[in-house]
Design a protein around this motif. Structure first.
Motif, PDB file in Angstrom:
ATOM      1  N   GLU A  41       0.833  -1.206   0.000  1.00  0.00           N
ATOM      2  CA  GLU A  41       0.000   0.000   0.000  1.00  0.00           C
ATOM      3  C   GLU A  41       0.863   1.249   0.000  1.00  0.00           C
ATOM      4  O   GLU A  41       0.603   2.203  -0.735  1.00  0.00           O
ATOM      5  N   GLU A  42       1.909   1.261   0.832  1.00  0.00           N
ATOM      6  CA  GLU A  42       2.806   2.413   0.870  1.00  0.00           C
ATOM      7  C   GLU A  42       3.523   2.572  -0.475  1.00  0.00           C
ATOM      8  O   GLU A  42       3.656   3.684  -0.984  1.00  0.00           O
ATOM      9  N   TYR A  43       3.960   1.466  -1.043  1.00  0.00           N
ATOM     10  CA  TYR A  43       4.657   1.534  -2.334  1.00  0.00           C
ATOM     11  C   TYR A  43       3.749   2.166  -3.390  1.00  0.00           C
ATOM     12  O   TYR A  43       4.130   3.124  -4.061  1.00  0.00           O
ATOM     13  N   PHE A  44       2.549   1.638  -3.552  1.00  0.00           N
ATOM     14  CA  PHE A  44       1.650   2.153  -4.589  1.00  0.00           C
ATOM     15  C   PHE A  44       1.218   3.591  -4.308  1.00  0.00           C
ATOM     16  O   PHE A  44       1.035   4.382  -5.224  1.00  0.00           O
ATOM     17  N   ALA A  45       1.063   3.949  -3.035  1.00  0.00           N
ATOM     18  CA  ALA A  45       0.640   5.313  -2.694  1.00  0.00           C
ATOM     19  C   ALA A  45       1.747   6.347  -2.897  1.00  0.00           C
ATOM     20  O   ALA A  45       1.475   7.489  -3.266  1.00  0.00           O
ATOM     21  N   LYS A  46       3.002   5.958  -2.672  1.00  0.00           N
ATOM     22  CA  LYS A  46       4.082   6.938  -2.659  1.00  0.00           C
ATOM     23  C   LYS A  46       5.036   6.862  -3.845  1.00  0.00           C
ATOM     24  O   LYS A  46       5.918   7.702  -3.962  1.00  0.00           O
ATOM     25  N   ARG A  47       4.869   5.895  -4.713  1.00  0.00           N
ATOM     26  CA  ARG A  47       5.812   5.756  -5.830  1.00  0.00           C
ATOM     27  C   ARG A  47       5.251   6.480  -7.047  1.00  0.00           C
ATOM     28  O   ARG A  47       4.691   5.890  -7.950  1.00  0.00           O
ATOM     29  N   ASP A  48       5.421   7.792  -7.066  1.00  0.00           N
ATOM     30  CA  ASP A  48       4.829   8.621  -8.119  1.00  0.00           C
ATOM     31  C   ASP A  48       5.500   8.447  -9.475  1.00  0.00           C
ATOM     32  O   ASP A  48       4.959   8.863 -10.485  1.00  0.00           O
ATOM     33  N   LYS A  49       6.655   7.812  -9.522  1.00  0.00           N
ATOM     34  CA  LYS A  49       7.346   7.580 -10.796  1.00  0.00           C
ATOM     35  C   LYS A  49       6.985   6.222 -11.397  1.00  0.00           C
ATOM     36  O   LYS A  49       7.538   5.819 -12.415  1.00  0.00           O
ATOM     37  N   LEU A  50       6.047   5.518 -10.776  1.00  0.00           N
ATOM     38  CA  LEU A  50       5.616   4.221 -11.290  1.00  0.00           C
ATOM     39  C   LEU A  50       4.886   4.416 -12.614  1.00  0.00           C
ATOM     40  O   LEU A  50       3.916   5.166 -12.690  1.00  0.00           O
ATOM     41  N   ARG A  51       5.370   3.760 -13.645  1.00  0.00           N
ATOM     42  CA  ARG A  51       4.790   3.898 -14.983  1.00  0.00           C
ATOM     43  C   ARG A  51       4.028   2.668 -15.444  1.00  0.00           C
ATOM     44  O   ARG A  51       3.191   2.744 -16.321  1.00  0.00           O
ATOM     45  N   LEU A  52       4.350   1.490 -14.845  1.00  0.00           N
ATOM     46  CA  LEU A  52       3.719   0.255 -15.310  1.00  0.00           C
ATOM     47  C   LEU A  52       3.833  -0.816 -14.244  1.00  0.00           C
ATOM     48  O   LEU A  52       4.874  -0.966 -13.604  1.00  0.00           O
TER      49      LEU A  52
END
Length: 185
Positions: free
Chosen positions: A90-101
């Protein structure tokens, strides 16, 4: 050239990146094997499922970062580990704003589980770009693969543009997947 950057649990430990791709899936679907087929032998492949406990980050040719995460749905994890995994993701998906895929890997030989369906619903709800990669196609006959595709498309309520069928072991369609990833960055 691909290289290991670091392992992390919390956002303050994540490496800096401009663009990132995350690899998720149930334990034993071949996440590490797929990463190795795409980028060389950079991810550890365990003899037993459920060995990955952290978010593992790798630099890919100084172009982008990939993140290999623990498998979900592994029965031999304690309740505490399952809760910890959930919070970490949850923290990863919420805070990783550079996630592209998000590359969501499934084993083509098996029906989608409730965990797979829940994860896909989560990705859709939070508008996280994804593609489903059905691994281990080399383990099925053409007829079995045809039937597996139909079932997965129906179960996951997706079409053929949202799924790529590969074999990490035999490196079937790996170049197609690599090209797809790079086109999304």
């Amino acid at each position: 050239m691909a290289k290991f950057l670091k392992s992390a649990v919390y956002a303050h430990d994540y490496p800096l990146t401009n663009r990132e791709v995350v690899f998720i899936g149930r334990s034993n679907v071949g996440k590490s094997s797929l990463i190795n087929a795409l980028y060389g032998n950079i991810a550890l492949v365990g003899k037993n499922p459920g060995k990955t406990k952290f978010l593992n980050f790798f630099d890919i040719d100084k172009k982008y970062t990939i993140c290999d995460v623990p498998g979900y749905g592994f029965a031999n994890r304690s309740k505490e580990e399952i809760v910890t995994f959930g919070k970490m993701m949850e923290e990863y998906f919420a805070k990783r704003d550079k996630l592209r895929l998000c590359i969501m890997i499934i084993d083509v030989r098996h029906q989608a589980t409730n965990d797979d369906i829940d994860m896909l619903a989560y990705l859709k709800e939070y508008n996280i770009p994804y593609v489903i990669v059905a691994n281990k196609i080399d383990k099925l006959s053409n007829n079995q693969l045809f039937n597996a595709k139909r079932l997965l498309f129906k179960q996951l309520e997706i079409d053929d543009k949202q799924m790529i069928f590969v074999s990490a072991e035999k490196k079937l369609n790996i170049e197609i997947l690599r090209n797809y990833i790079e086109s999304q960055l």
